[in-house]
Design a protein around this motif. Structure first.
Motif, short mmCIF file in Angstrom:
data_model
loop_
_atom_site.label_atom_id
_atom_site.label_comp_id
_atom_site.label_asym_id
_atom_site.label_seq_id
_atom_site.Cartn_x
_atom_site.Cartn_y
_atom_site.Cartn_z
N GLU A 1 0.83 -1.21 0.00
CA GLU A 1 0.00 0.00 0.00
C GLU A 1 0.86 1.26 0.00
O GLU A 1 0.57 2.23 -0.71
N LYS B 1 0.73 4.24 -2.82
CA LYS B 1 0.42 5.62 -2.41
C LYS B 1 1.47 6.61 -2.92
O LYS B 1 1.19 7.79 -3.12
N ILE C 1 -5.65 -0.05 -3.95
CA ILE C 1 -5.29 -0.44 -2.58
C ILE C 1 -6.39 -1.30 -1.94
O ILE C 1 -6.11 -2.32 -1.31
N HIS C 2 -7.65 -0.91 -2.13
CA HIS C 2 -8.74 -1.60 -1.42
C HIS C 2 -9.06 -2.97 -2.01
O HIS C 2 -9.54 -3.85 -1.29
#
Length: 543
Positions: free
Chosen positions: A418, A422, A435-436
């Motif tokens: 992650e 980012k 990410i999710h």
């Protein structure tokens, strides 16, 4: 409509001239196709031959001829100039000074050719083709370019069209509105002249000696001064120094992008080929200009892969090997991620099949090491990438809006941390989707639901990209069909009534309105309703 490559073939079949200045006089060299060179050699009497190297070059009483298709062209061009300089060759000189502007000083030419030889450019030469290529451009852009060239000439400068516009014109590809122009002169002075005379706005970058010319036609006109570039470290932004046309072209990415059309009023339409770019273009070959090309700018590796994938060119074996060596030997950690992702997006945004990209990665060039150290591309990722390409092709076929860039990126970097994602220059929604990984929560039982309305409600909370990622990882024909039927329904299903209708029926403003609208949609999906009248009647029954 011209036959594909007709312009290119015409040039390759014609003679190219070359001019050198030596001791204040001009030497003209005629560069011919091999078949034409052999015809000349047979015609010239033995007594008129001053020097002859079979299948390579010939000097007679009046002319110098070279076989421009010889694999030893550069070797013998250097030999010829060296012997000329040493007084071992006697040639005819031209006193016509109209050739002066086309000529290069013999010493400088010799030095440049030796430099090109060190970088294995055996077809390098200073070839001039007297062509009417400028007439092949659409009238509006042709007139604009000639107008700018006339203004440059008024200041004593030369203007050239270079890069993709020339390349695509020659192989009959659609021309975009990006015009890359070279100026042999003071760019800031040229911009100031255009502003004063025509009111043109411009953006000028003094550091890189480049600029953008705003215009009324909507063209993207990038103008740069002829320059050389020096790099402090691999992948750094360059320091630039003023240079001539030859040096400027040598710093470019591939030979096919070094072809130049002269726009000067006295030479408009002349095409210059200094690195065998025409031959490489004909053969669909991508060849770098020098051995440090990828050290200086590793993004050229990505650009080459994009050209091979999208434009049907092929990286030469030497270029592939150089790219692999460069990725292995040089440290690119200082290369800005924004620059990598910008170049990658040109490829990953493409609305066409790029399956070839995975085979290039798997078998040849580990270019994704620019994004992540020791990136491991394996057969599993390869299989997923190919599935992704099939699904993206289906999305295009059905006219669906899907973020191709994001899908391809997520497949290739699925297990990235992650924190790493980012740090990438993606939009906030793209980062959240990546990410999710919401599709991992999707249960396959949804596809077993018999009620089409319930199935629709279960799937509609997922973005198109998430559903495609689910299908990549759970690749079954029934899932593919269900997912794409659902995505098509999203575009097609229409609710024939509105919230205003519900307010008129006495429903209070609030979440109930949305639920009633969804109830109507459910009935449409169940094929119980189809018209506005039927929907209104149904609402009267349930309110």
């Amino acid at each position: 409509m011209k036959k594909k490559n007709e312009l290119l073939d015409k040039l390759l079949n014609s003679m190219a001239e070359e001019y050198y200045t030596f001791n204040g006089q001009i030497i003209k060299v005629n560069n011919l196709k091999e078949v034409d060179f052999k015809k000349i050699a047979l015609k010239v009497d033995q007594e008129d031959q001053r020097y002859y190297v079979e299948n390579n070059y010939l000097i007679d009483e009046d002319n110098v001829y070279f076989n421009k298709e010889s694999v030893n062209l550069l070797k013998y061009k250097i030999q010829f100039l060296g012997k000329l300089k040493a007084g071992e060759h006697k040639v005819s000189y031209h006193k016509n000074y109209k050739y002066q502007s086309l000529s290069i000083d013999l010493d400088k030419g010799l030095d440049l050719l030796k430099k090109y030889q060190k970088n294995n450019h055996n077809q390098a030469s200073f070839l001039h083709y007297k062509s009417d290529l400028i007439k092949q451009l659409p009238e509006e852009r042709r007139e604009l370019l000639l107008k700018l060239a006339a203004e440059a000439a008024e200041l004593g400068y030369n203007l050239y069209l270079v890069g993709g516009q020339v390349r695509d014109l020659l192989i009959d590809l659609p021309l975009n509105k990006d015009l890359d122009i070279l100026l042999d002169g003071d760019l800031e002075d040229f911009f100031a002249h255009l502003e004063a005379k025509f009111g043109y706005d411009y953006d000028y970058n003094n550091k890189f000696s480049t600029g953008f010319l705003h215009n009324e036609y909507g063209y993207s006109i990038d103008i740069a001064s002829c320059r050389e570039e020096k790099y402090h470290f691999p992948g750094s932004l360059p320091l630039v120094e003023k240079a001539d046309l030859f040096s400027d072209l040598f710093r470019r990415d591939f030979t096919i992008n070094t072809l130049v059309i002269d726009l000067h009023p006295d030479r408009k339409g002349f095409l210059y080929d200094f690195f065998g770019g025409l031959t490489d273009l004909k053969n669909g070959i991508l060849r770098v200009l020098h051995n440090y090309s990828f050290r200086d700018d590793p993004l050229r590796i990505l650009r080459g892969i994009r050209f091979q994938t999208l434009k049907d060119f092929k990286l030469s074996a030497e270029t592939v090997e150089l790219s692999r060596r460069s990725l292995k030997n040089y440290d690119y950690h200082k290369l800005a991620l924004e620059r990598i992702f910008t170049e990658l997006a040109y490829l990953f945004d493409a609305r066409k099949d790029i399956s070839q990209f995975s085979s290039i990665l798997l078998n040849q060039i580990p270019v994704l090491n620019l994004i992540r150290d020791n990136y491991q591309f394996n057969s599993s990722i390869d299989a997923d990438f190919l599935k992704g390409e099939k699904l993206l092709a289906l999305s295009r076929e059905k006219g669906l809006e899907v973020n191709h860039f994001l899908v391809r990126l997520m497949i290739l970097f699925y297990n990235n941390k992650e924190s790493v994602i980012k740090s990438w220059p993606l939009s906030i929604p793209e980062k959240k989707t990546f990410i999710h990984k919401n599709w991992e929560e999707l249960n396959a039982s949804v596809f077993d639901l018999k009620d089409p309305a319930l199935r629709f409600r279960e799937l509609e909370s997922y973005q198109a990209e998430e559903l495609i990622m689910y299908t990549v990882q759970n690749y079954k024909q029934e899932y593919v069909e269900e997912v794409f039927n659902h995505l098509q329904l999203r575009n097609e299903v229409e609710i024939p009534i509105s919230g205003h209708d519900l307010l008129e029926m006495g429903v209070e403003q609030g979440p109930e309105i949305r639920e009633y609208l969804l109830e109507v949609r459910d009935q449409i999906l169940r094929r119980q309703l189809s018209t506005r009248a039927e929907a209104l009647e149904y609402l009267k029954e349930i309110i």
